[in-house]
Design a protein around this motif. Sequence first.
Motif, PDB file in Angstrom:
ATOM      1  N   ALA A 140       0.834  -1.203   0.000  1.00 12.98           N
ATOM      2  CA  ALA A 140       0.000   0.000   0.000  1.00 12.98           C
ATOM      3  C   ALA A 140       0.870   1.256   0.000  1.00 12.98           C
ATOM      4  O   ALA A 140       0.590   2.218  -0.710  1.00 12.98           O
ATOM      5  N   ALA A 141       1.956   1.228   0.773  1.00 14.23           N
ATOM      6  CA  ALA A 141       2.861   2.375   0.820  1.00 14.23           C
ATOM      7  C   ALA A 141       3.546   2.564  -0.535  1.00 14.23           C
ATOM      8  O   ALA A 141       3.654   3.687  -1.033  1.00 14.23           O
ATOM      9  N   ALA A 142       3.980   1.471  -1.139  1.00 17.51           N
ATOM     10  CA  ALA A 142       4.662   1.549  -2.435  1.00 17.51           C
ATOM     11  C   ALA A 142       3.729   2.059  -3.527  1.00 17.51           C
ATOM     12  O   ALA A 142       4.154   2.771  -4.438  1.00 17.51           O
ATOM     13  N   ALA A 143       2.445   1.716  -3.427  1.00 15.44           N
ATOM     14  CA  ALA A 143       1.466   2.153  -4.423  1.00 15.44           C
ATOM     15  C   ALA A 143       1.042   3.606  -4.230  1.00 15.44           C
ATOM     16  O   ALA A 143       0.364   4.175  -5.073  1.00 15.44           O
ATOM     17  N   GLY A 144       1.418   4.190  -3.110  1.00 13.71           N
ATOM     18  CA  GLY A 144       1.063   5.578  -2.843  1.00 13.71           C
ATOM     19  C   GLY A 144      -0.307   5.767  -2.222  1.00 13.71           C
ATOM     20  O   GLY A 144      -0.765   6.893  -2.052  1.00 13.71           O
ATOM     21  N   SER A 145      -0.957   4.682  -1.837  1.00 16.78           N
ATOM     22  CA  SER A 145      -2.279   4.808  -1.213  1.00 16.78           C
ATOM     23  C   SER A 145      -2.195   4.864   0.310  1.00 16.78           C
ATOM     24  O   SER A 145      -3.210   4.954   0.990  1.00 16.78           O
ATOM     25  N   LEU A 146      -0.976   4.828   0.833  1.00 20.66           N
ATOM     26  CA  LEU A 146      -0.740   4.884   2.265  1.00 20.66           C
ATOM     27  C   LEU A 146       0.404   5.862   2.507  1.00 20.66           C
ATOM     28  O   LEU A 146       1.496   5.687   1.956  1.00 20.66           O
ATOM     29  N   ASP A 147       0.148   6.896   3.309  1.00 20.08           N
ATOM     30  CA  ASP A 147       1.195   7.847   3.677  1.00 20.08           C
ATOM     31  C   ASP A 147       1.799   7.405   5.005  1.00 20.08           C
ATOM     32  O   ASP A 147       1.074   7.189   5.978  1.00 20.08           O
ATOM     33  N   VAL A 148       3.108   7.259   5.017  1.00 23.15           N
ATOM     34  CA  VAL A 148       3.818   6.810   6.204  1.00 23.15           C
ATOM     35  C   VAL A 148       4.938   7.805   6.473  1.00 23.15           C
ATOM     36  O   VAL A 148       5.781   8.048   5.616  1.00 23.15           O
ATOM     37  N   SER A 149       4.917   8.408   7.664  1.00 14.72           N
ATOM     38  CA  SER A 149       5.984   9.350   7.995  1.00 14.72           C
ATOM     39  C   SER A 149       6.470   9.095   9.414  1.00 14.72           C
ATOM     40  O   SER A 149       5.693   8.757  10.294  1.00 14.72           O
ATOM     41  N   GLY A 150       7.755   9.244   9.591  1.00 11.10           N
ATOM     42  CA  GLY A 150       8.358   9.038  10.900  1.00 11.10           C
ATOM     43  C   GLY A 150       9.041   7.688  10.999  1.00 11.10           C
ATOM     44  O   GLY A 150       8.696   6.744  10.293  1.00 11.10           O
ATOM     45  N   SER A 151       9.999   7.612  11.891  1.00 14.76           N
ATOM     46  CA  SER A 151      10.817   6.406  12.026  1.00 14.76           C
ATOM     47  C   SER A 151      10.056   5.214  12.599  1.00 14.76           C
ATOM     48  O   SER A 151      10.455   4.075  12.387  1.00 14.76           O
ATOM     49  N   ARG A 152       8.964   5.443  13.303  1.00 15.23           N
ATOM     50  CA  ARG A 152       8.228   4.343  13.947  1.00 15.23           C
ATOM     51  C   ARG A 152       6.943   3.969  13.223  1.00 15.23           C
ATOM     52  O   ARG A 152       6.322   2.967  13.546  1.00 15.23           O
ATOM     53  N   ALA A 153       6.530   4.745  12.239  1.00 11.44           N
ATOM     54  CA  ALA A 153       5.228   4.541  11.601  1.00 11.44           C
ATOM     55  C   ALA A 153       5.095   3.176  10.946  1.00 11.44           C
ATOM     56  O   ALA A 153       4.024   2.559  10.987  1.00 11.44           O
ATOM     57  N   ARG A 154       6.157   2.660  10.355  1.00  6.14           N
ATOM     58  CA  ARG A 154       6.082   1.362   9.676  1.00  6.14           C
ATOM     59  C   ARG A 154       5.815   0.208  10.635  1.00  6.14           C
ATOM     60  O   ARG A 154       5.450  -0.888  10.204  1.00  6.14           O
ATOM     61  N   GLU A 155       5.977   0.429  11.924  1.00  2.61           N
ATOM     62  CA  GLU A 155       5.703  -0.618  12.910  1.00  2.61           C
ATOM     63  C   GLU A 155       4.236  -1.031  12.902  1.00  2.61           C
ATOM     64  O   GLU A 155       3.899  -2.136  13.323  1.00  2.61           O
ATOM     65  N   VAL A 156       3.359  -0.175  12.427  1.00  2.00           N
ATOM     66  CA  VAL A 156       1.937  -0.513  12.342  1.00  2.00           C
ATOM     67  C   VAL A 156       1.763  -1.752  11.467  1.00  2.00           C
ATOM     68  O   VAL A 156       0.917  -2.608  11.740  1.00  2.00           O
ATOM     69  N   GLY A 157       2.564  -1.877  10.427  1.00  2.00           N
ATOM     70  CA  GLY A 157       2.472  -3.023   9.535  1.00  2.00           C
ATOM     71  C   GLY A 157       2.654  -4.357  10.242  1.00  2.00           C
ATOM     72  O   GLY A 157       2.107  -5.371   9.819  1.00  2.00           O
ATOM     73  N   HIS A 158       3.399  -4.357  11.330  1.00  2.00           N
ATOM     74  CA  HIS A 158       3.606  -5.579  12.122  1.00  2.00           C
ATOM     75  C   HIS A 158       2.292  -6.094  12.711  1.00  2.00           C
ATOM     76  O   HIS A 158       2.123  -7.292  12.896  1.00  2.00           O
ATOM     77  N   TRP A 159       1.365  -5.213  12.981  1.00  2.00           N
ATOM     78  CA  TRP A 159       0.111  -5.562  13.666  1.00  2.00           C
ATOM     79  C   TRP A 159      -1.016  -5.902  12.706  1.00  2.00           C
ATOM     80  O   TRP A 159      -2.119  -6.230  13.144  1.00  2.00           O
ATOM     81  N   LEU A 160      -0.769  -5.794  11.415  1.00  2.88           N
ATOM     82  CA  LEU A 160      -1.796  -6.075  10.420  1.00  2.88           C
ATOM     83  C   LEU A 160      -1.478  -7.367   9.689  1.00  2.88           C
ATOM     84  O   LEU A 160      -0.321  -7.694   9.516  1.00  2.88           O
ATOM     85  N   PRO A 161      -2.461  -8.121   9.245  1.00  8.45           N
ATOM     86  CA  PRO A 161      -3.898  -7.861   9.327  1.00  8.45           C
ATOM     87  C   PRO A 161      -4.455  -8.156  10.721  1.00  8.45           C
ATOM     88  O   PRO A 161      -3.851  -8.911  11.490  1.00  8.45           O
ATOM     89  N   LEU A 162      -5.589  -7.579  10.998  1.00 10.74           N
ATOM     90  CA  LEU A 162      -6.266  -7.812  12.271  1.00 10.74           C
ATOM     91  C   LEU A 162      -7.211  -9.007  12.190  1.00 10.74           C
ATOM     92  O   LEU A 162      -7.374  -9.747  13.155  1.00 10.74           O
ATOM     93  N   LEU A 163      -7.844  -9.186  11.042  1.00  5.91           N
ATOM     94  CA  LEU A 163      -8.820 -10.264  10.867  1.00  5.91           C
ATOM     95  C   LEU A 163      -8.898 -10.616   9.376  1.00  5.91           C
ATOM     96  O   LEU A 163      -9.343  -9.801   8.573  1.00  5.91           O
ATOM     97  N   ARG A 164      -8.442 -11.789   9.040  1.00  6.94           N
ATOM     98  CA  ARG A 164      -8.496 -12.217   7.639  1.00  6.94           C
ATOM     99  C   ARG A 164      -9.913 -12.668   7.287  1.00  6.94           C
ATOM    100  O   ARG A 164     -10.532 -13.389   8.040  1.00  6.94           O
ATOM    101  N   LEU A 165     -10.366 -12.205   6.129  1.00  6.51           N
ATOM    102  CA  LEU A 165     -11.700 -12.615   5.642  1.00  6.51           C
ATOM    103  C   LEU A 165     -11.548 -13.415   4.369  1.00  6.51           C
ATOM    104  O   LEU A 165     -10.730 -13.166   3.551  1.00  6.51           O
TER     105      LEU A 165
END
Length: 128
Positions: free
Chosen positions: A103-128
Amino acid sequence: MPARRAVDPAELRSALIAVGPWLRGEDQVVPARAQLAAAVRLSARTLEHTAPGSSVEVRVPPFVVVQCIEGPRHTRGTPPNVVETDPRTWLLMVTGRLGFDDAAAAGSLDVSGSRAREVGHWLPLLRL
């Protein structure tokens, strides 16, 4: 400010199932605003409880802003670590249909700051 109550996993699953056909591309009609808002808010608040803290701000306008990930607390001005995206991209990541880095590479996700990418570790929350 008191902590929000934890999200009921069944409530989150129900909200995500309701928007599932749209996320899978089976239905081109955008879900009703209330359905979309419920799915986005419940999923963001689940992240907030799963990865408690306040060093990264996750924004999914116009529906929700939450803080997560342990670390230095941010209280005023522009946060140093921000993840921001639209509702569809957020829900695709939450359900495992789109990777954080993709999503970040496609430009549909803005990520700023040294810690922001850590959110990716917690996803996905629920696979459908």
